[in-house]
Design an enzyme around this catalytic site. Structure first.
Site, PDB file in Angstrom:
ATOM      1  N   TYR A  14      30.825  42.243  32.783  1.00 38.23           N
ATOM      2  CA  TYR A  14      32.036  42.725  33.468  1.00 38.23           C
ATOM      3  C   TYR A  14      32.409  44.138  32.992  1.00 38.23           C
ATOM      4  CZ  TYR A  14      36.914  42.230  35.210  1.00 38.23           C
ATOM      5  OH  TYR A  14      38.129  42.386  35.849  1.00 38.23           O
ATOM      6  N   LYS A  17      32.625  47.468  35.288  1.00 35.56           N
ATOM      7  CA  LYS A  17      33.890  48.207  35.416  1.00 35.56           C
ATOM      8  C   LYS A  17      33.752  49.630  34.883  1.00 35.56           C
ATOM      9  CE  LYS A  17      36.266  44.912  37.391  1.00 35.56           C
ATOM     10  NZ  LYS A  17      36.546  45.018  38.830  1.00 35.56           N
TER      11      LYS A  17
HETATM   12  P1  NAP Z   1      41.369  36.904  42.073  1.00 34.22           P
HETATM   13  O1  NAP Z   1      42.788  36.466  42.055  1.00 34.22           O
HETATM   14  O2  NAP Z   1      40.311  36.006  41.531  1.00 34.22           O
HETATM   15  O3  NAP Z   1      40.989  37.306  43.595  1.00 34.22           O
HETATM   16  C1  NAP Z   1      39.699  37.764  43.874  1.00 34.22           C
HETATM   17  C2  NAP Z   1      39.601  38.212  45.315  1.00 34.22           C
HETATM   18  O4  NAP Z   1      38.274  38.739  45.516  1.00 34.22           O
HETATM   19  C3  NAP Z   1      39.771  37.088  46.318  1.00 34.22           C
HETATM   20  O5  NAP Z   1      40.342  37.623  47.492  1.00 34.22           O
HETATM   21  C4  NAP Z   1      38.326  36.652  46.591  1.00 34.22           C
HETATM   22  O6  NAP Z   1      38.134  36.026  47.862  1.00 34.22           O
HETATM   23  C5  NAP Z   1      37.639  38.011  46.563  1.00 34.22           C
HETATM   24  N1  NAP Z   1      36.196  37.945  46.286  1.00 34.22           N
HETATM   25  C6  NAP Z   1      35.566  37.471  45.173  1.00 34.22           C
HETATM   26  N2  NAP Z   1      34.236  37.588  45.302  1.00 34.22           N
HETATM   27  C7  NAP Z   1      34.009  38.150  46.515  1.00 34.22           C
HETATM   28  C8  NAP Z   1      32.840  38.494  47.249  1.00 34.22           C
HETATM   29  N3  NAP Z   1      31.611  38.303  46.758  1.00 34.22           N
HETATM   30  N4  NAP Z   1      32.983  39.026  48.498  1.00 34.22           N
HETATM   31  C9  NAP Z   1      34.215  39.225  49.017  1.00 34.22           C
HETATM   32  N5  NAP Z   1      35.357  38.917  48.378  1.00 34.22           N
HETATM   33  C10 NAP Z   1      35.253  38.379  47.150  1.00 34.22           C
HETATM   34  O7  NAP Z   1      41.176  38.280  41.287  1.00 34.22           O
HETATM   35  P2  NAP Z   1      42.276  39.371  40.803  1.00 34.22           P
HETATM   36  O8  NAP Z   1      42.738  39.001  39.454  1.00 34.22           O
HETATM   37  O9  NAP Z   1      43.242  39.622  41.899  1.00 34.22           O
HETATM   38  O10 NAP Z   1      41.312  40.635  40.624  1.00 34.22           O
HETATM   39  C11 NAP Z   1      41.153  41.642  41.621  1.00 34.22           C
HETATM   40  C12 NAP Z   1      40.359  42.795  41.042  1.00 34.22           C
HETATM   41  O11 NAP Z   1      41.049  43.328  39.904  1.00 34.22           O
HETATM   42  C13 NAP Z   1      38.970  42.409  40.521  1.00 34.22           C
HETATM   43  O12 NAP Z   1      38.055  43.449  40.767  1.00 34.22           O
HETATM   44  C14 NAP Z   1      39.181  42.247  39.035  1.00 34.22           C
HETATM   45  O13 NAP Z   1      37.991  42.434  38.315  1.00 34.22           O
HETATM   46  C15 NAP Z   1      40.196  43.347  38.777  1.00 34.22           C
HETATM   47  N6  NAP Z   1      40.965  43.150  37.553  1.00 34.22           N
HETATM   48  C16 NAP Z   1      41.753  42.058  37.377  1.00 34.22           C
HETATM   49  C17 NAP Z   1      42.467  41.905  36.206  1.00 34.22           C
HETATM   50  C18 NAP Z   1      43.372  40.725  35.952  1.00 34.22           C
HETATM   51  O14 NAP Z   1      43.897  40.623  34.808  1.00 34.22           O
HETATM   52  N7  NAP Z   1      43.597  39.848  36.913  1.00 34.22           N
HETATM   53  C19 NAP Z   1      42.364  42.876  35.193  1.00 34.22           C
HETATM   54  C20 NAP Z   1      41.547  43.975  35.396  1.00 34.22           C
HETATM   55  C21 NAP Z   1      40.857  44.111  36.586  1.00 34.22           C
HETATM   56  P3  NAP Z   1      38.358  34.407  48.042  1.00 34.22           P
HETATM   57  O15 NAP Z   1      39.841  34.182  48.022  1.00 34.22           O
HETATM   58  O16 NAP Z   1      37.746  34.085  49.344  1.00 34.22           O
HETATM   59  O17 NAP Z   1      37.679  33.769  46.872  1.00 34.22           O
END
Ligand code: NAP
Length: 242
Positions: free
Chosen positions: A153, A157
């Site tokens: 990851y 990133k």
């Molecule tokens: P999340 O709640 O798990 O939501 C993930 C989203 O991505 C969902 O809409 C999912 O669709 C979609 N997705 C996953 N795999 C996919 C694929 N192969 N093709 C198309 N869509 C896909 O994640 P989040 O926490 O909101 O994270 C969003 C972004 O922020 C990510 O890139 C993550 O790495 C980054 N981020 C998050 C955090 C954190 O603390 N949460 C911190 C740093 C960075 P479905 O609903 O259909 O599964």
């Protein structure tokens, strides 16, 4: 033809959903993409439409180039333009490196990094013709600092940060701005099972997890409000990696 359109990958839940709603509130028609959870996507579409803009969900795997090309072509044919792209879809497959197999490595690199290549390519062609556009790549603080159990990851990133800076240099003359956001710990499905959240608070000066709306506000700043910011990595992490 849309007047102004935003495309948010992984826009059905969590951070992507908050970004989609924020851009809808700012008057953009919004296309979201998602992987499989159609119920969540439909719910998000209803919430976007409540802002009086057009909204549509496209189900495709951002780690599959053929699928991306097919779906972006459909979006362009229908809406005619793409003003904002948020490369947000992402997954985690954490493990200590010594135990990390190639499946975990490849899944995370393909979904979090290669996806940005696949999606940005056809979208940038549209933005170049328009001579305008703004892209935000959703990186992470661990792309800057590294993290135990997240070699895959962190690599993806960190890759997004290099990608962002290179595209900013290549595309500035076409009036296309490219920035990255590095969120810290944000309360979404991705982090709901994390252990030791109390321990983490010791390292966060603002003493709370972030919300998806905290990230959406930064996305709106980088895409809608600012006109002279490009190639930057905005850490939205409560001060975690000062
Ligand atoms: P999340 O709640 O798990 O939501 C993930 C989203 O991505 C969902 O809409 C999912 O669709 C979609 N997705 C996953 N795999 C996919 C694929 N192969 N093709 C198309 N869509 C896909 O994640 P989040 O926490 O909101 O994270 C969003 C972004 O922020 C990510 O890139 C993550 O790495 C980054 N981020 C998050 C955090 C954190 O603390 N949460 C911190 C740093 C960075 P479905 O609903 O259909 O599964």
């Amino acid at each position: 033809m849309s007047e102004k359109l935003a495309l948010v990958t992984g826009g059905s839940r969590g951070i992507g959903k908050a970004c989609a709603l924020k851009l809808a509130q700012a008057g953009y028609d919004v296309v979201i993409n998602y992987a499989g959870n159609t119920e969540a996507a439909n719910q998000t579409i209803e919430e976007i439409k409540a802002f009086g803009v057009e909204a549509e969900a496209f189900k495709f795997d951002v780690s599959n180039q053929e699928s991306v090309d097919e779906n972006i072509a459909k979006i362009v044919e229908k809406y005619g333009r793409i003003d904002i792209l948020v490369n947000n879809a992402g997954i985690t497959r954490d493990d200590l490196f010594i135990r990390m197999d190639a499946d975990k490595w490849n899944a995370v690199i393909n979904t979090n990094l290669n996806s940005a290549f696949y999606v940005s390519k056809p979208v940038i062609k549209v933005m170049m013709k328009q001579r305008s556009g703004a892209i935000v790549n959703m990186s992470s603080v661990v792309g800057v600092s590294g993290n135990i159990g997240q070699a895959n990851y962190s690599a993806a990133k960190a890759g997004l940060i290099g990608f962002t800076k290179s595209l900013a240099k290549e595309l500035g003359s076409r009036n296309i701005r490219v920035n990255a956001i590095a969120p810290g710990f944000i309360a979404t499905d991705m982090t709901k099972d994390l252990a030791n959240t109390e321990e983490m608070m010791k390292f966060i000066p603002l003493k709370r997890m972030g919300t998806p709306e905290d990230i959406a506000a930064a996305v709106k700043f980088l895409t809608v409000d600012s006109t002279y910011v490009t190639g930057q990595v905005l850490e939205v992490d409560g001060g975690l990696i000062i």
